[in-house]
Scaffold this motif. Structure first.
Motif, PDB file in Angstrom:
ATOM      1  N   TYR A  11       0.533  -1.228  -0.337  1.00 50.16           N
ATOM      2  CA  TYR A  11      -0.026   0.135   0.377  1.00 50.16           C
ATOM      3  C   TYR A  11       0.667   1.235   0.091  1.00 50.16           C
ATOM      4  CZ  TYR A  11      -3.068  -3.626   1.091  1.00 50.16           C
ATOM      5  OH  TYR A  11      -4.417  -4.200   0.748  1.00 50.16           O
ATOM      6  N   ASP A  70      -2.976   2.553  -4.639  1.00 56.69           N
ATOM      7  CA  ASP A  70      -3.384   3.850  -4.214  1.00 56.69           C
ATOM      8  C   ASP A  70      -4.919   3.663  -3.208  1.00 56.69           C
ATOM      9  OD1 ASP A  70      -3.367   6.261  -2.444  1.00 56.69           O
ATOM     10  OD2 ASP A  70      -2.761   7.470  -4.618  1.00 56.69           O
ATOM     11  N   GLY A  73      -5.912  -0.728   3.151  1.00 50.06           N
ATOM     12  CA  GLY A  73      -5.850  -0.866   3.556  1.00 50.06           C
ATOM     13  C   GLY A  73      -5.586  -1.586   5.104  1.00 50.06           C
TER      14      GLY A  73
END
Length: 188
Positions: A11, A70, A73
């Protein structure tokens, strides 16, 4: 550990926390599906990172390619089957262990059940927020070409290519057995 992911995902928040500049990313391939139902997820880029499992006496190092995304999470990264294959690792989700061969002995990575429960709970809360957000319907409208109307599909149309495709026979005895291959695939 993700027993079903065909990607290693990192992430952007994790990338920023690691203080890795975006200039270190190289261009990504195609978008992927399965993160938001019916929509494509676009990658920010890819990055190769040196990953270490084990301790000073018994460790393994491998360079793993991560797809950088992007969106929010609840984890820092998801290591999927490409990572497991490279390390020859075997995950056991029942016991929350990951085992792989090391130079001196088996390397075992463990987690606590309470930690796993908290991660799953956080993931559930994040998913609930995303699904219930007012942005999701707008996102669905903006991605309309990639979203299929499943009510209009017949069983013979259930799997349709999203791009121009070519039919290729796979069984010389039965010409009805075909696969469809995209004609606009990117060369790697």
């Amino acid at each position: 550990m993700d027993r079903g992911s065909g990607l290693n995902i990192l992430y952007v928040d994790t990338l920023n926390t690691m203080h890795i500049p975006r200039t270190e990313l190289h261009p990504a391939g195609s978008p992927f599906h399965g993160v938001i139902l019916g929509a494509q997820a676009y990658l920010v880029g890819q990055i190769d990172l040196l990953i270490t499992f084990g301790n000073r006496a018994n460790f393994r190092l491998k360079v793993i390619t991560f797809e950088v995304v992007d969106f929010l999470g609840s984890y820092h990264t998801i290591m999927g089957w490409p990572c497991y294959a490279k390390f020859m690792a075997i995950p056991n989700h029942t016991y929350l262990k990951l085992k792989m061969p090391g130079p001196n002995d088996v390397i075992t990575v463990s987690s606590a059940f309470l930690h796993a429960f908290m991660c799953n709970h956080e993931h559930f809360e994040l998913t609930t927020v995303v699904v219930n957000s007012s942005e999701l319907p707008q996102l669905g409208e903006s991605l309309a070409p990639a979203v299929l109307d499943y009510n209009k599909l017949t069983s013979s149309m259930a799997f349709r290519p999203l791009e121009e495709a070519k039919a290729v026979g796979i069984d010389p005895i039965d010409p009805t057995k075909m696969v469809w291959i995209g004609t606009q695939l990117l060369a790697k």
